[in-house]
Enzyme design. Structure first.
Site, PDB file in Angstrom:
ATOM      1  N   ASP A 113     -38.776  20.177 103.883  1.00 12.71           N
ATOM      2  CA  ASP A 113     -38.240  19.252 102.878  1.00 12.71           C
ATOM      3  C   ASP A 113     -39.086  17.988 102.806  1.00 12.71           C
ATOM      4  OD1 ASP A 113     -37.238  18.749 105.527  1.00 12.71           O
ATOM      5  OD2 ASP A 113     -35.825  17.302 104.684  1.00 12.71           O
ATOM      6  N   GLU A 117     -34.794  17.987 107.447  1.00 16.27           N
ATOM      7  CA  GLU A 117     -35.214  17.028 108.489  1.00 16.27           C
ATOM      8  C   GLU A 117     -35.086  15.597 107.998  1.00 16.27           C
ATOM      9  OE1 GLU A 117     -38.055  14.352 110.610  1.00 16.27           O
ATOM     10  OE2 GLU A 117     -38.010  14.930 108.495  1.00 16.27           O
TER      11      GLU A 117
END
Length: 382
Positions: free
Chosen positions: A80, A142
């Site tokens: 991400d 994350e």
């Protein structure tokens, strides 16, 4: 299927949006990135497991493995990216742009690009010479909750001996880092007409007391706790955001402040939470149940490593750089729960992370690729 070129992998990773954010309207699934990585891993002989995160919402982890048994080296990263402000970018965030000897794109160093380095390195090594398992872990979320890492650390059959998390460190090994806590302190008072202050409880005035106590705690943390490895050796407390009230002639009924705290190794999240709650205890006794302390996301503990570990020593020798401590945080404290020696080490500079026009300096590609290749060889090849 053959593995695409290094630049082609980079292009395809950047072109697959995978934003994660606290605000749901900005969030995107990372499935397209995971599927890309799985196809490329399979082309190199890896067995792939795609795992949807608990709660769904289109978030996935990928665990790819080549080789049998436990042990070996895991190369880990998140798929991400943070959101972006289009008005501040001079380049298309989702198009890899080569200009001024730089590769621009969202995720170019934080940190989708790491997977291109890893796959390129593995493709150039002779599989017949592999003696230990190689694992590739790609996680979700994350940048927000670290839910992907928190879920993977409970995997029943994942037991690597060592792990490298490829966050942008300019290929300097990181053996320890601080944690991260985002906390809301909410004051609920009683609204009323400003002409009669005694008929209400002004939440802003109570928050003023909370702010004073928070600043006292900030100084106590600075003076009481210290770890010399860190450039900023004490736990930090930042008053980041405050809002309250709705009109000048109304007694404020609610006020909320958001703070950021960075725990050191040896100072647990629970310890810091207790210190913060204790700092507001007297105020809550004076104004019963007026003050609430709320986690904005699951707190991330500090990562405690050692400069004496075999992986740190190996990484220092190959990179030619001494291992350091950093103030930002990563998935390392969760990955470490698998029982593996863990370091953070990857291409690109942290100075470009979360910035407009994020880029990888092209002169860093060859030396970074060499270090990654040598570390994989040293751990998994005869």
């Amino acid at each position: 299927m053959s593995l695409p070129s290094f630049i082609s992998m980079y292009q395809q990773l950047i072109a697959a949006p995978s934003i994660s954010a606290i605000e749901d309207s900005l969030c995107m699934s990372n499935k397209s990135v995971i599927e890309l990585l799985a196809r490329w891993c399979e082309s190199l002989g890896f067995t792939c497991e795609i795992i949807e995160l608990e709660g769904g919402k289109g978030r996935y982890n990928l665990l790819a493995k080549r080789g049998q048994g436990d042990g070996g080296l895991m190369l880990a990263g998140h798929t991400d990216t943070v959101p972006f402000d289009d008005s501040r970018w001079n380049h298309d965030p989702f198009k890899l742009t080569q200009q001024d000897n730089k590769l621009y794109g969202l995720g170019s160093i934080d940190m989708k690009g790491f997977f291109a380095f890893v796959l390129q390195a593995i493709s150039e090594l002779d599989e017949k010479q592999q003696t230990q398992p190689i694992l590739i872990l790609a996680t979700a979320d994350e940048e927000t909750t670290m839910a992907g890492a928190q879920q993977i650390c409970k995997h029943p059959n994942l037991k690597p001996a060592r792990c490298i998390i490829g966050e942008p460190t300019d290929m300097t090994p990181v053996f320890t880092h601080k944690g991260h806590m985002s906390t809301a302190i909410r004051v609920v008072g009683r609204s009323g007409h400003s002409s009669d202050p005694e008929r209400g409880l002004n939440a802003i005035e109570v928050m003023h007391k909370v702010t004073t106590k928070s600043l006292i705690l900030k100084e106590q943390l600075k003076n009481k706790y210290s770890v010399e490895h860190f450039e900023i050796p004490y736990p930090t407390l930042n008053l980041g955001h405050i809002h309250g009230g709705d009109n000048a002639n109304r007694i404020c009924g609610c006020c909320e402040m958001h703070i950021d705290m960075r725990p050191l190794p040896g100072l647990s999240v629970k310890d810091l939470q207790a210190l913060l709650i204790d700092a507001t205890k007297d105020i809550n006794e004076q104004y019963p149940n007026a003050v609430s302390v709320i986690d904005l996301h699951e707190p991330i503990p500090a990562f405690s490593g050692s400069t004496d570990s075999a992986l740190v020593k190996m990484a220092e020798k190959i990179a030619g750089e001494k291992a350091v401590a950093v103030n930002y945080c990563t998935e390392a404290p969760f990955i470490q729960q698998l029982g593996c020696e863990t370091i953070v080490m990857g291409p690109g500079s942290i100075n470009q992370a979360h910035q407009p026009d994020e880029f990888l300096a092209m002169e860093k590609i060859k030396p970074s690729q060499h270090i990654i290749t040598e570390i994989i060889k040293a751990n998994c090849f005869s």
